[in-house]
Design a protein around this motif. Structure first.
Motif, PDB file in Angstrom:
ATOM      1  N   ARG A 324      -2.652   6.742  -6.061  1.00 37.28           N
ATOM      2  CA  ARG A 324      -2.476   5.537  -6.887  1.00 37.28           C
ATOM      3  C   ARG A 324      -3.240   5.588  -8.204  1.00 37.28           C
ATOM      4  O   ARG A 324      -2.753   5.116  -9.218  1.00 37.28           O
ATOM      5  CB  ARG A 324      -2.871   4.296  -6.084  1.00 37.28           C
ATOM      6  N   THR A 360     -11.338   4.284   1.653  1.00 31.70           N
ATOM      7  CA  THR A 360     -11.310   3.348   2.777  1.00 31.70           C
ATOM      8  C   THR A 360     -11.798   4.031   4.050  1.00 31.70           C
ATOM      9  O   THR A 360     -11.813   3.412   5.103  1.00 31.70           O
ATOM     10  CB  THR A 360      -9.883   2.819   3.033  1.00 31.70           C
TER      11      THR A 360
ATOM     12  N   GLY B 177      -5.358  -0.259   2.873  1.00 33.92           N
ATOM     13  CA  GLY B 177      -6.261  -0.555   1.756  1.00 33.92           C
ATOM     14  C   GLY B 177      -7.364  -1.541   2.076  1.00 33.92           C
ATOM     15  O   GLY B 177      -8.056  -2.004   1.175  1.00 33.92           O
ATOM     16  N   ALA B 183     -12.245  -3.160   0.188  1.00 30.44           N
ATOM     17  CA  ALA B 183     -11.370  -4.159  -0.433  1.00 30.44           C
ATOM     18  C   ALA B 183     -12.149  -5.037  -1.411  1.00 30.44           C
ATOM     19  O   ALA B 183     -11.594  -5.549  -2.378  1.00 30.44           O
ATOM     20  CB  ALA B 183     -10.705  -5.015   0.640  1.00 30.44           C
ATOM     21  N   PRO B 187     -11.460  -3.634  -5.608  1.00 35.73           N
ATOM     22  CA  PRO B 187     -10.351  -4.569  -5.398  1.00 35.73           C
ATOM     23  C   PRO B 187      -9.023  -4.118  -6.018  1.00 35.73           C
ATOM     24  O   PRO B 187      -7.962  -4.349  -5.443  1.00 35.73           O
ATOM     25  CB  PRO B 187     -10.854  -5.860  -6.043  1.00 35.73           C
ATOM     26  N   GLU B 188      -9.087  -3.455  -7.163  1.00 40.64           N
ATOM     27  CA  GLU B 188      -7.831  -3.060  -7.817  1.00 40.64           C
ATOM     28  C   GLU B 188      -7.094  -1.995  -7.016  1.00 40.64           C
ATOM     29  O   GLU B 188      -5.883  -2.056  -6.841  1.00 40.64           O
ATOM     30  CB  GLU B 188      -8.082  -2.542  -9.243  1.00 40.64           C
ATOM     31  N   ILE B 189      -7.838  -0.986  -6.545  1.00 40.56           N
ATOM     32  CA  ILE B 189      -7.192   0.084  -5.769  1.00 40.56           C
ATOM     33  C   ILE B 189      -6.674  -0.489  -4.458  1.00 40.56           C
ATOM     34  O   ILE B 189      -5.546  -0.214  -4.037  1.00 40.56           O
ATOM     35  CB  ILE B 189      -8.179   1.241  -5.477  1.00 40.56           C
ATOM     36  N   SER B 190      -7.509  -1.314  -3.824  1.00 43.09           N
ATOM     37  CA  SER B 190      -7.108  -1.934  -2.569  1.00 43.09           C
ATOM     38  C   SER B 190      -5.831  -2.755  -2.755  1.00 43.09           C
ATOM     39  O   SER B 190      -4.915  -2.696  -1.933  1.00 43.09           O
ATOM     40  CB  SER B 190      -8.242  -2.830  -2.065  1.00 43.09           C
ATOM     41  N   ALA B 191      -5.771  -3.488  -3.861  1.00 43.86           N
ATOM     42  CA  ALA B 191      -4.585  -4.314  -4.132  1.00 43.86           C
ATOM     43  C   ALA B 191      -3.343  -3.439  -4.271  1.00 43.86           C
ATOM     44  O   ALA B 191      -2.289  -3.746  -3.717  1.00 43.86           O
ATOM     45  CB  ALA B 191      -4.801  -5.134  -5.410  1.00 43.86           C
ATOM     46  N   MET B 193      -2.785  -0.582  -2.950  1.00 49.80           N
ATOM     47  CA  MET B 193      -2.419  -0.042  -1.642  1.00 49.80           C
ATOM     48  C   MET B 193      -1.738  -1.077  -0.774  1.00 49.80           C
ATOM     49  O   MET B 193      -0.688  -0.827  -0.178  1.00 49.80           O
ATOM     50  CB  MET B 193      -3.681   0.505  -0.931  1.00 49.80           C
TER      51      MET B 193
END
Lengths: 471, 246
Positions: A324, A360, B177, B183, B187-191, B193
């Motif tokens: 991503r 993660t 994510g 998270a 937060p941006e990467i998690s969002a 995902m």
């Protein structure tokens, strides 16, 4: 304060074309790898064997490096040791000066990226030309690699066609991949013959025979190591293996893990400069062995596994974070999961420790790693080192420097509540009873999500009605 | 474990306690129906994973130590979560390595089971589906999939339900994510995902989303709720109980 990493991540997440390029490319690579291992048991056997080969080599690293140096020297290959990237560059500079060389043609080498070699040599007026197609493309665009195996994977065919047209306006515009490749090939052919020095990386160094092994697909590695009269190989000190029989399993799992190829197109074994009576090959071969923090990693038994890496990039291909944000977001030479453990150890946790947070810990990386590097465990260890109070107890550079008073206080309060059941229960009961008064805006969490809803009553409260032994 | 135990400990997890108590209640009902006596030590709070994953090992250890003391009998500890089970089974021995209570931590770790693993492998539970025809998508947590290696158990349980049809979604094994504090920290990467995960799940057109992890459900469900029209999502225990009790 928004970190550089966070800023780059934000910027790259906002580029749908780049994200789509990565998504498509990594999906393809994952499928191709999977197709190469129809027999799960065989894959696991090969992973165990490969891990053992690399672990064995690292367990005797100083001894094997001595044997390697002795055998390379016996074979006529000149060995140089560099502790820092600067020393590595100076060694290369000295060799070039001795030959009065004003240009160099390069095969693919991530260690030369680590050394910032192009920048260093260009400042001295020496032209560095990348001959790996992907590296050639990104060099044209003034970029750095976004992947360790496929440096230009962030670009699609149309973007490359436009770039070629901009840089070579005399050549007719085409989006045909074969024609684009032919264009690069024509440009590079002449350069191979004219260059006074060729440079390459190394995949494996065999201690017992003093052999440098080079895996590649385009033939440019073969050209840059044989056509110019001088060949300089640069690599990290960890790339050594004990014996020749160690190479086939590693080669097999490397290509299959990396690009899903059963075998590589070219496999070069370099064991000496041109011998008397031989018609081609370089007259001089040099090997520059770079440490750059590797000895320090070597000194910690838990972190040592980092050095098992054979640079296949499988962890990168399978990482949901990398796919991503892309390789450039990391701001390092090695991106993805391997970069997130290697770079903070090399540069220090204060410099790149944030990368250890950017995971993660899903484990997709360690699931595919051909040499079973426990990447999530090492990430966890680096997170610990980053905030530990007893930083003196570890060799990891930058230990303790990520500890902040407010974060430490938060965890301390959390631990206090979670070790005092009465407090925990009172808090959770109050929270569920007055949940209507809890905030619905939780900052970053609620940008794309609704705030989590607390239950009407906790499990602790409900369990009493279940006839469960609440002893 | 060769024979079915008479009694087990149940560790509810803090997310189940606060957000999804019905998952914990259903899990205990499933266990009791299978003839197992359930003990729920009331002093339990959290397994310590958030601090462990954030690098605060001393804090994680003190919380983990408080939990370890709650399971003295030599009986299984069943946990309705892959990640909390993974914390206790895999990471307690690491966290207590070289500590004076290491042996106790290793003993607790050796008795830990993730709920679906326990239902399938130990209890060999047999389910009879009493519900209407329904399609579901399954999200397996990364901890259940990789750390615990029990991802197939939720599938096998759902496979026993004759009226439930499972529909696969794109990139099913990929992380949603959540990753605990990830998270919050990224937060941006998690969002990015979780938004993709939600799209893949929605594209299946299923009636419901099932998982064995409340963290993932909170993450995925939170996005669906924010988007409006939230797809019903449930913990596997709650779903199994709903489908099989009279």
């Amino acid at each position: 304060m928004t970190s550089t990493f966070r800023q780059t991540v934000r910027a790259n997440l906002a580029k749908p074309e780049v994200r789509a390029n990565f998504y498509r490319a990594m999906d393809g690579l994952m499928t191709r790898r999977l197709d190469q291992f129809p027999d799960k048991a065989e894959l696991e056997r090969l992973r165990t064997q490969s891990m053992a080969i690399r672990a064995n080599a690292l367990s005797k690293l100083p001894e094997l490096l001595e044997t390697l140096e002795a055998n390379l020297t016996r074979n006529g290959i000149q060995v140089h040791w560099a502790e820092t990237p600067e020393q590595g560059n100076q060694i290369v500079q000295a060799i070039l000066e001795r030959h009065n060389a004003k240009s160099i043609i390069k095969g693919k080498s991530m260690v030369s990226e680590e050394m910032g070699m192009n920048h260093f040599l260009e400042a001295l007026g020496i032209e560095c030309l990348e001959s790996d197609l992907g590296e050639f493309i990104i060099q044209l665009d003034g970029e750095t690699p976004s992947h360790i195996i496929m440096p230009a994977i962030h670009k699609n065919r149309i973007q490359i066609a436009k770039l070629f047209h901009q840089k070579f306006p005399d050549i007719p515009y085409t989006e045909d991949v074969d024609e684009l490749t032919q264009t690069a090939r024509r440009i590079l052919r002449d350069k191979f013959y004219a260059a006074p020095v060729g440079l390459s990386g190394v995949n494996f160094m065999v201690a017992e025979t003093g052999t440098l092994c080079l895996v590649e697909n385009e033939g440019n590695g073969r050209m840059s190591t044989t056509a110019p009269p001088v060949h300089i190989a640069v690599t990290g000190i960890e790339k050594v293996v004990e014996s020749l029989s160690d190479v086939p399993p590693l080669l097999s799992i490397l290509t299959r893990s990396a690009t899903g190829q059963p075998i590589t197109t070219y496999f070069n074994m370099i064991s000496s400069p041109r011998k008397v009576g031989e018609k081609d090959g370089p007259e001089e071969v040099h090997l520059v062995l770079l440490d750059n923090g590797r000895s320090n990693i070597y000194s910690d038994p838990e972190l040592l596994a980092t050095l098992r890496c054979i640079r296949c990039g499988a962890c990168i291909n399978h990482c949901p974070v990398y796919v991503r944000i892309g390789g450039h977001s990391y701001g390092t030479v090695y991106p993805g999961p391997i970069g997130s453990i290697l770079e903070p150890q090399k540069a220090g946790l204060d410099v790149h420790g944030e990368l250890a947070q950017a995971s993660t810990l899903c484990g997709a990386c360690s699931e595919v790693c051909p040499v079973r590097i426990p990447i999530p465990s090492i990430l966890n260890r680096l997170r610990y080192d980053g905030v530990r109070k007893d930083a003196a107890n570890t060799n990891t550079v930058g230990s303790g420097k990520r500890r902040t008073l407010s974060e430490a206080a938060t965890w301390k309060t959390w631990a206090w509540a979670a070790t005092h059941p009465t407090i925990y229960h009172a808090g959770s009961t109050l929270a569920t009873r007055f949940k209507g008064m809890l905030p619905t805006n939780l900052g970053a969490w609620t940008t794309v999500r609704s705030a989590p809803k607390l239950a009407e009553s906790t499990l602790h409260q409900q369990v009493k009605n279940l006839g469960v032994d609440h002893e | 474990m060769a024979t079915k135990p008479d009694t087990i400990y149940f560790f509810g997890t803090c997310l189940v306690d606060l957000m999804y108590p019905q998952a914990g209640v259903s899990a205990m009902q499933l266990l009791q129906r299978a003839g197992v006596k359930v003990i729920f030590p009331p002093a339990q709070t959290c397994c310590g994973q958030p601090a462990w994953n954030s690098g605060y090992r001393d804090e994680a250890r003190s919380v983990a130590r408080a939990q370890i003391a709650l399971f003295p009998k030599p009986i299984p500890i069943v946990i309705p979560s892959g990640s909390c089970a993974g914390m206790m089974k895999v990471h307690y021995p690491e966290l207590f390595a070289g500590q004076q209570d290491e042996a106790q931590a290793v003993d607790v770790a050796s008795r830990v089971y993730e709920l679906t693993e326990f239902l399938v492998d130990v209890l060999k539970i047999e389910l009879q589906d009493l519900g209407e025809p329904l399609t579901v998508a399954v999200h397996t947590s990364c901890s259940a999939r990789r750390e615990m290696g029990v991802a197939d158990k939720i599938e096998s349980l759902l496979g026993q339900l004759s009226n439930v049809q499972r529909v696969e979604h794109a990139r099913k094994p990929e992380c949603c994510g959540f990753g605990g504090t990830f998270a919050v920290k990224e937060p941006e990467i998690s969002a990015a995902m979780v938004l993709d995960k939600v799209t893949h799940i929605r594209n299946t057109g299923v009636d419901r989303l099932i998982s064995q992890e409340c963290g993932c459900l909170m993450n995925i469900g939170g996005v669906m709720a924010k988007q409006g029209d939230a797809l019903p999502h449930q913990h596997i225990a709650e779903f199994l109980w709903e489908r099989t009790h009279v």
